[in-house]
Design a protein around this motif. Structure first.
Motif, short mmCIF file in Angstrom:
data_model
loop_
_atom_site.label_atom_id
_atom_site.label_comp_id
_atom_site.label_asym_id
_atom_site.label_seq_id
_atom_site.Cartn_x
_atom_site.Cartn_y
_atom_site.Cartn_z
N PHE A 16 -0.11 5.30 -9.92
CA PHE A 16 -0.32 4.08 -9.15
C PHE A 16 0.45 2.93 -9.79
CE2 PHE A 16 -4.02 6.80 -8.70
CZ PHE A 16 -4.24 6.80 -7.33
N SER A 17 1.19 2.20 -8.96
CA SER A 17 1.95 1.07 -9.49
C SER A 17 1.78 -0.16 -8.61
CB SER A 17 3.44 1.41 -9.58
OG SER A 17 4.18 0.30 -10.07
N VAL A 124 0.68 0.08 -4.85
CA VAL A 124 -0.56 -0.61 -4.53
C VAL A 124 -0.28 -2.10 -4.61
CG1 VAL A 124 -3.02 -0.79 -5.05
CG2 VAL A 124 -1.77 1.28 -5.71
N SER A 125 -0.37 -2.79 -3.48
CA SER A 125 0.12 -4.17 -3.45
C SER A 125 -0.60 -5.00 -2.41
CB SER A 125 1.63 -4.16 -3.15
OG SER A 125 2.11 -5.48 -2.98
N GLY A 126 -0.71 -6.31 -2.70
CA GLY A 126 -1.21 -7.25 -1.71
C GLY A 126 -0.17 -7.61 -0.68
N SER A 127 1.05 -7.10 -0.84
CA SER A 127 2.12 -7.32 0.13
C SER A 127 1.89 -6.45 1.36
CB SER A 127 3.47 -7.01 -0.53
OG SER A 127 4.53 -7.39 0.32
N PHE A 128 2.80 -6.52 2.35
CA PHE A 128 2.59 -5.78 3.59
C PHE A 128 3.74 -4.81 3.85
CE2 PHE A 128 5.09 -9.31 4.61
CZ PHE A 128 5.34 -9.53 5.95
N ARG A 129 3.51 -3.91 4.79
CA ARG A 129 4.37 -2.73 4.92
C ARG A 129 5.84 -3.04 5.19
NH1 ARG A 129 1.55 2.41 4.70
NH2 ARG A 129 3.70 3.12 4.54
N PRO A 130 6.19 -4.04 6.00
CA PRO A 130 7.62 -4.27 6.20
C PRO A 130 8.39 -4.45 4.90
CG PRO A 130 6.39 -5.49 7.83
CD PRO A 130 5.38 -4.92 6.86
N ASP A 168 -10.81 -5.87 -6.76
CA ASP A 168 -11.69 -4.75 -6.43
C ASP A 168 -11.23 -3.97 -5.20
OD1 ASP A 168 -13.39 -5.09 -8.57
OD2 ASP A 168 -14.78 -6.39 -7.47
N GLU A 169 -10.48 -4.62 -4.30
CA GLU A 169 -9.97 -3.89 -3.14
C GLU A 169 -8.92 -2.88 -3.58
OE1 GLU A 169 -9.52 -2.81 0.99
OE2 GLU A 169 -11.12 -3.55 -0.32
N LYS A 170 -8.13 -3.22 -4.58
CA LYS A 170 -7.19 -2.22 -5.13
C LYS A 170 -7.96 -1.03 -5.69
CE LYS A 170 -3.05 -4.90 -6.26
NZ LYS A 170 -2.06 -5.23 -7.29
N ARG A 171 -9.04 -1.32 -6.43
CA ARG A 171 -9.86 -0.24 -6.97
C ARG A 171 -10.40 0.66 -5.85
NH1 ARG A 171 -13.69 -0.67 -11.42
NH2 ARG A 171 -13.84 -2.92 -11.01
N ARG A 172 -10.90 0.02 -4.78
CA ARG A 172 -11.49 0.80 -3.69
C ARG A 172 -10.46 1.72 -3.06
NH1 ARG A 172 -12.02 1.28 1.56
NH2 ARG A 172 -10.47 -0.33 2.03
N LEU A 173 -9.26 1.20 -2.82
CA LEU A 173 -8.21 2.01 -2.20
C LEU A 173 -7.76 3.14 -3.11
CD1 LEU A 173 -6.11 -0.82 -0.52
CD2 LEU A 173 -7.61 0.83 0.62
N VAL A 174 -7.69 2.87 -4.40
CA VAL A 174 -7.32 3.92 -5.36
C VAL A 174 -8.39 5.01 -5.37
CG1 VAL A 174 -7.10 4.41 -7.84
CG2 VAL A 174 -5.84 2.50 -6.82
N ARG A 175 -9.64 4.62 -5.41
CA ARG A 175 -10.73 5.60 -5.39
C ARG A 175 -10.68 6.44 -4.11
NH1 ARG A 175 -16.11 2.27 -7.46
NH2 ARG A 175 -15.66 2.40 -9.70
N GLU A 176 -10.41 5.77 -3.00
CA GLU A 176 -10.36 6.46 -1.71
C GLU A 176 -9.26 7.51 -1.70
OE1 GLU A 176 -8.88 4.46 2.08
OE2 GLU A 176 -11.06 4.32 2.32
N LEU A 199 -6.65 -4.86 -13.30
CA LEU A 199 -7.51 -4.09 -14.19
C LEU A 199 -8.51 -3.19 -13.45
CD1 LEU A 199 -8.13 -6.68 -17.05
CD2 LEU A 199 -6.65 -4.65 -17.10
N PRO A 200 -9.12 -3.65 -12.34
CA PRO A 200 -10.01 -2.73 -11.63
C PRO A 200 -9.30 -1.45 -11.19
CG PRO A 200 -10.40 -4.98 -10.90
CD PRO A 200 -9.17 -5.02 -11.76
N MET A 201 -8.08 -1.56 -10.72
CA MET A 201 -7.30 -0.38 -10.34
C MET A 201 -7.00 0.48 -11.56
SD MET A 201 -3.41 -0.29 -8.76
CE MET A 201 -2.62 -1.04 -10.21
N LEU A 202 -6.56 -0.16 -12.63
CA LEU A 202 -6.16 0.58 -13.83
C LEU A 202 -7.34 1.30 -14.48
CD1 LEU A 202 -3.67 -1.95 -15.48
CD2 LEU A 202 -3.17 -0.04 -13.96
N SER A 203 -8.54 0.77 -14.27
CA SER A 203 -9.72 1.40 -14.89
C SER A 203 -10.05 2.75 -14.26
CB SER A 203 -10.93 0.47 -14.77
OG SER A 203 -11.37 0.37 -13.42
#
Length: 217
Positions: A16-17, A124-130, A168-176, A199-203
């Motif tokens: 995950f990056s 994994v990013s707050g940016s969008f698909r385009p 935490d949304e990054k964490r949720r998507l990673v877990r999913e 950090l939530p994602m990295l954890s």
């Protein structure tokens, strides 16, 4: 992280990056906003982009949470044609990625090493698909977890579908995503980020790497 750590074949894993200032050196959302508005609308568009950036900076400085700032940013895309944004995003990526210093060298090299061993790269990013799709193609990412923009017909509404992809949304998507790959042990997976909000994602992974300014170039 020594390159030698990646030389021995391992079990299947996900890597995950984060993107902005982790894999690439710029803040893609703000950079692309100026590129797009100036390109499509000329000086008036450039002035509008500058005002939006200044307003966002002032609000964040005043204490606006990053998730709320993210939503405020996307409101700038209200009424913009999806096809035009996608076309200009590919132009943006082609120009920016051709320039020296676009990628964070060490992270790009690590991702190439992971891919060579058969790992699947996940942006994994707050940016969008385009903005992220051309980058995913360039680095061979198999998954993109990012903001989803609401559409009305052929146009963006300026609203997000779901939560901003921060913290935490990054964490949720990673877990999913990990849950959809039960054969992969999270302890074998890697994560790269540059900000405390990563950090939530990295954890969620066994090998977490915080990227510093010394990695840029």
């Amino acid at each position: 992280m020594p390159t030698s750590e990646l030389s021995t074949p391992r079990r299947p894993r996900l890597v995950f990056s984060d993107v902005d200032e982790t894999l690439i050196t710029c803040k893609s959302l703000l950079d692309f906003l100026g590129y797009y508005l100036a390109g499509r609308y000329g000086p008036e568009g450039a002035s509008r982009a500058a005002r939006i950036r200044e307003d966002l900076h002032a609000q964040v400085t005043a204490g606006l949470p990053r998730a709320d700032a993210n939503r405020a940013y996307y409101r700038a895309w209200r009424g913009e044609p999806v096809a035009a944004v996608e076309e200009w995003a590919r132009r943006w990526f082609a120009e920016r990625s051709a320039a020296e210093g676009f990628y964070v060298r060490e992270v790009a090299a690590q991702l190439r090493g992971h891919r060579a061993e058969g790992a699947s790269i996940v942006l994994v990013s707050g940016s969008f698909r385009p903005l992220l799709d051309p980058l995913a193609e360039a680095v061979g990412a198999g998954h993109v977890l990012c903001a989803r923009l609401e559409r009305c017909g052929r146009f963006y509404t300026g609203a997000l579908l779901g939560a901003p992809v921060i913290g935490d949304e990054k964490r949720r998507l990673v877990r999913e995503l990990l849950a959809r790959h039960p054969h992969i042990d999270p302890a074998d997976c890697y994560g790269y980020g540059d900000d405390p909000s990563d950090l939530p994602m990295l954890s969620e992974v066994g090998h977490a790497v915080m990227v510093g300014a010394s990695s840029h170039g």
